[in-house]
Design an enzyme around this catalytic site. Structure first.
Site, short mmCIF file in Angstrom:
data_model
loop_
_atom_site.label_atom_id
_atom_site.label_comp_id
_atom_site.label_asym_id
_atom_site.label_seq_id
_atom_site.Cartn_x
_atom_site.Cartn_y
_atom_site.Cartn_z
N SER B 9 -3.89 -1.93 -2.96
CA SER B 9 -3.69 -1.80 -1.52
C SER B 9 -2.71 -2.85 -1.04
O SER B 9 -2.56 -3.90 -1.67
CB SER B 9 -5.02 -1.96 -0.78
OG SER B 9 -4.80 -2.08 0.62
N HIS B 10 -2.10 -2.61 0.09
CA HIS B 10 -1.25 -3.61 0.72
C HIS B 10 -2.09 -4.76 1.23
O HIS B 10 -1.56 -5.83 1.55
CB HIS B 10 -0.49 -3.00 1.91
CG HIS B 10 0.67 -2.15 1.50
ND1 HIS B 10 0.52 -0.99 0.80
CD2 HIS B 10 1.99 -2.33 1.67
CE1 HIS B 10 1.72 -0.47 0.56
NE2 HIS B 10 2.63 -1.26 1.08
#
Lengths: 211, 227
Positions: B9-10
């Site tokens: 994920s970012h």
């Protein structure tokens, strides 16, 4: 005239400097149609690259230099530009592997491989309002210049001119890839930041050959 | 030799949060978070993803879940740098990160192979048909199927951890099993039924171990999932 490792190093150094000088511009372009970090990401990546240049051995080939750029950008740039530019430099390195000097044919192969790497990684097409819209005109112009028997410097200049025109030409487009693709028509009138950084880097390549 | 999972994920918090949630449902699955940049900011890290893939791999391969576009680019780039043997058994699931990870973790824990774990993640993309509410659709059950009904008495009904227990138990049996017409081995399918305490459910099974499956699942429900 052929270009060697000296040119590759000069290109990278000049490229880092140009990216740094244009950091705010790239941030601004990316803030308008992206998440505002392109300038920062690229500057961080190229700053890391400059630090790594100290590790380049005396008998390094241009391909070795480009590969170092690739792996450094991949691990420091983040965003989409890391994988995209990283793959571009990696494929470019592969296209000129083993050569100590680059003639026109090698330069065209380098640019083409870089563009193909970006397309492979990002799957954008011409007209999607991405860096491909700067790379593809650059590749086409370089091929044409080479077919015309132009020198290495002129081939690189043709590529740089076309990339700059390509970047400007992204302004009226609606984005079909990347963060800007969420904006719809609000992206119209704004230049794609990845196309702009491409234009800057390819101009650096041409200037490095002329210096 | 189970399949491992990587959550890219970012956001570091999203990745670790998804891993924590998935571990609620599948405590022994091998799930590794790879969120945020190297300095913990928003973005993705080639280094974190690469390391996570090698940590998650234990011989059965790895399924990777990603959030937004450049997480996929970073992961694909990381795959390019793997050696051929490992690269051949790492796949990026095309699935929403939370729902996909949870479904994949449960399937991985029950011993699903790479294809099955990926399919579980991607089952999150389809709207699972569900009779919400507890009407057992008799018309949906083929004749000759074993059926039995039970009433949910546990606090959470057929949600979250109980749903995962239910799906995992159903997966053990050589039978086609449904609960209120939905595949009982599909975590997301079960959860989409939205069944709560007090609802009646109909368990139906066909196949070699149909009787064992029905008995076990009814017992699980009647025992309030061991609460």
């Amino acid at each position: 005239m052929k270009l060697g490792t000296g040119w590759a190093l000069a290109w990278v150094t000049r490229g880092a400097s140009v990216i740094s000088d244009h950091r705010v511009e790239l941030i601004t372009l990316d803030r308008e149609i992206g998440d505002g970090d392109h300038g920062e990401n690229m500057d961080r990546g190229f700053t890391a690259v400059i630090a790594k240049l100290a590790d380049v051995s005396d008998d390094a080939t241009p391909a070795d230099v480009l590969k170092l750029v690739a792996t450094t950008l991949i691990s420091t740039v983040g965003g989409a530009s890391g994988p995209l530019y990283g793959t571009a430099y990696l494929k470019a390195s592969g296209a000129i592997a083993g050569k100590t000097e680059l003639d026109g044919e090698a330069l065209v192969a380098l640019l083409t491989a870089a563009r193909d790497g970006i397309v492979l990684r990002g799957k954008a097409e011409s007209g999607d309002k991405t860096m491909v819209d700067a790379w593809t005109p650059a590749v086409d112009a370089a091929s044409a210049a080479r077919a015309d028997g132009k020198t290495a410097i002129d081939i690189l200049r043709a590529a740089a001119d076309a990339a700059e025109a390509g970047a400007v030409a992204t302004e009226p487009l609606v984005a079909r890839k990347g963060r800007a693709s969420y904006l719809g028509e609000r992206a119209i009138g704004h230049r794609d930041p990845g196309a702009q950084s491409t234009a800057l880097l390819l101009r650096a390549a041409a200037d490095a050959a002329a210096s | 030799m189970s399949v491992g999972l990587v959550v890219v994920s970012h956001s570091e918090k999203i990745a670790t949060g998804v891993v924590e949630l998935a571990r609620q449902m599948a405590p022994s699955a091998r799930i590794v978070a790879a969120g945020g940049t190297d300095s913990g900011g928003i973005g993705t890290s080639f280094g974190k993803v690469s390391t996570a893939i090698t940590e998650a791999e234990d011989g059965g391969g790895v399924v990777v879940l990603c959030d937004l576009g450049s997480a996929i680019l970073t992961t694909e780039t990381a795959l390019d740098f793997l050696d051929d043997d490992l690269r051949a058994k790492v796949v990026i699931a095309d699935a929403p990160i939370v729902e996909g990870a949870v479904a994949a973790a449960v399937t991985a824990e029950t011993g699903g192979d790479l294809a099955a774990v990926r399919a579980a993640a991607e089952s999150a993309n389809r709207a699972e048909p569900a009779d919400s509410g507890a009407v057992p659709g008799d018309a949906a059950i083929p004749p000759g199927t074993l059926t039995e009904t039970a009433t949910l008495v546990n606090r959470d009904g057929l949600h979250a951890r109980p749903a995962a227990e239910f799906a995992k138990l159903a997966s053990n049996f050589d039978a086609t099993v449904t609960v209120n017409g939905v595949n009982a081995k599909s975590l997301l399918g079960i959860m989409s039924l939205g069944l709560v305490r007090g609802n009646r459910v109909t368990i139906a099974a066909e196949g070699t171990e149909a009787r064992a499956a029905v008995n076990a699942l009814v017992e699980l429900i009647n025992s309030a999932f061991g609460e």
